[in-house]
Design a protein around this motif. Structure first.
Motif, PDB file in Angstrom:
ATOM      1  N   VAL A 187       0.842  -1.201   0.000  1.00 25.58           N
ATOM      2  CA  VAL A 187       0.000   0.000   0.000  1.00 25.58           C
ATOM      3  C   VAL A 187       0.878   1.252   0.000  1.00 25.58           C
ATOM      4  O   VAL A 187       0.732   2.152  -0.833  1.00 25.58           O
ATOM      5  N   GLY A 188       1.822   1.310   0.921  1.00 29.27           N
ATOM      6  CA  GLY A 188       2.704   2.465   1.003  1.00 29.27           C
ATOM      7  C   GLY A 188       3.581   2.617  -0.228  1.00 29.27           C
ATOM      8  O   GLY A 188       3.797   3.733  -0.717  1.00 29.27           O
ATOM      9  N   ALA A 189       4.088   1.496  -0.730  1.00 27.02           N
ATOM     10  CA  ALA A 189       4.947   1.547  -1.912  1.00 27.02           C
ATOM     11  C   ALA A 189       4.196   2.114  -3.111  1.00 27.02           C
ATOM     12  O   ALA A 189       4.742   2.920  -3.880  1.00 27.02           O
ATOM     13  N   GLU A 190       2.948   1.698  -3.284  1.00 29.51           N
ATOM     14  CA  GLU A 190       2.169   2.182  -4.426  1.00 29.51           C
ATOM     15  C   GLU A 190       1.744   3.632  -4.258  1.00 29.51           C
ATOM     16  O   GLU A 190       1.721   4.396  -5.228  1.00 29.51           O
ATOM     17  N   PHE A 191       1.417   4.039  -3.042  1.00 27.62           N
ATOM     18  CA  PHE A 191       1.072   5.445  -2.822  1.00 27.62           C
ATOM     19  C   PHE A 191       2.282   6.339  -3.062  1.00 27.62           C
ATOM     20  O   PHE A 191       2.183   7.392  -3.709  1.00 27.62           O
ATOM     21  N   GLY A 192       3.432   5.933  -2.543  1.00 29.65           N
ATOM     22  CA  GLY A 192       4.633   6.736  -2.735  1.00 29.65           C
ATOM     23  C   GLY A 192       4.986   6.897  -4.200  1.00 29.65           C
ATOM     24  O   GLY A 192       5.295   7.999  -4.668  1.00 29.65           O
TER      25      GLY A 192
END
Length: 338
Positions: A187-192
């Motif tokens: 989730v964080g990787a894709e948002f970043g």
């Protein structure tokens, strides 16, 4: 161990990743919907529209037949713009089901789907039957295709809810110039990776207007804070944004002329219209569409994002950039921790 790998999407990033995997000794099939592009890749080992003056490995096979690329592939890597990922992943799911095949599915897409605002991994999960995918992995981080092609030292992230799948990807890609770190926060990787494109547009605008390093540093730092704030609101681990898919990807995208998002912003800062910039670029500018998604998501979750909201107003409401910048600088004073 040699594996058959299908790479879907022969743009700059997809083709360079395919070339890297081929040079690592894997049996790589690179799919493109463009017959002329396929012929040039196979006959001349070139991809002139996307990677001028670069020679691809003679062991890399290009094909216009998606089923031929996927058949027998232990790994399927999708490397296309966000706008096409649902259609392509649906075809992948249909082909895998037809072949009664189960593959590890990777994507190298940086953006959010319009209207639904779903992340690429969510789209893949919806379109590819669970019985036909061992897992889903996002490949993201600070990496220009041009630099990887030149074998510049590069470190990125493979993120998956099941980190064992990310570790498989490490083994496939790692070599003496390309290093992948694993992460279980997809989730964080894709948002970043998606939201940094917005800040890159803002950085380009500042450069186009003549602002210098101080201004860009302020924008990048406070922009990262907004990226983290929205990501956490949707379930991301805040520490992810201190890593390669967060601050790392943001730095490389917001400071380099190789970034089409930065270049788009730079032209806007020089006074060009958004329509002219899009026409001039000739390739998808992910940040333009992600800006709309991020703005509307922030409104839905009541997340304060003044920089991204300002870039939204410039892109979609034709706001005057100088007025917008003055408004940001004159906002009420606050703690850096906010």
């Amino acid at each position: 161990m040699t594996e058959k790998i299908a790479v879907l999407g022969a743009g700059s990033w997809g083709s360079v990743l395919a070339n890297l995997l081929s040079e690592n000794g894997h049996d790589v099939y690179l799919w493109s919907h463009n017959p002329e592009q396929v012929n040039i890749l196979n006959d001349q080992h070139e991809n002139p529209k996307y990677m001028k003056d670069f020679k691809y490995s003679t062991t890399l096979t290009a094909t216009g037949d998606m089923e031929d690329a996927i058949k027998g592939a232990s790994v399927v890597l999708i490397a296309i713009p966000t706008g096409g990922i649902r259609e392509v992943s649906n075809k992948v799911g249909t082909i895998l089901a037809k072949l009664n095949q189960t593959s590890l599915v990777l994507h190298a897409t940086k953006g959010l789907e319009q209207v639904t605002y779903k992340r690429p991994s969510e789209i893949l999960a919806e379109e590819i039957p669970a019985a036909n995918r061992r897992g889903i992995v996002a490949i993201t981080g600070p990496s220009h295709a041009e630099d990887v092609a030149r074998k510049d030292l590069t470190a990125i992230t493979a993120a998956s809810a099941d980190e064992s799948h990310a570790k498989e990807v490490q083994v496939l890609f790692n070599n003496d110039y390309f290093r992948i770190y694993s992460n279980d926060d997809i989730v964080g990787a894709e948002f970043g990776s998606a939201l940094k494109n917005i800040i890159a547009i803002g950085s380009g605008i500042l450069s186009g207007m003549g602002y210098r390093d101080n201004a860009k540093a302020a924008l990048i730092t406070r922009g990262l804070n907004e990226i983290k704030r929205l990501g956490v609101a949707y379930g991301a681990n805040p520490f992810t944004f201190s890593g390669l898919s967060g601050v790392g990807d943001l730095i490389v995208t917001a400071t380099s002329v190789n970034s089409r998002n930065w270049r788009a912003g730079n032209q806007l800062g020089q006074g060009k219209s958004l329509d002219d910039v899009i026409e001039d670029m000739g390739m998808v500018i992910e940040g333009v569409y992600t800006t709309k998604a991020a703005y509307e998501m922030s409104q839905e979750r009541h997340v304060e994002m003044p920089i991204i909201e300002s870039i939204y107003k410039v892109l979609y409401e034709n706001a005057d950039v100088k007025v917008i910048i003055n408004g940001l600088m004159q906002r009420h004073i606050r703690s850096e921790r906010d």
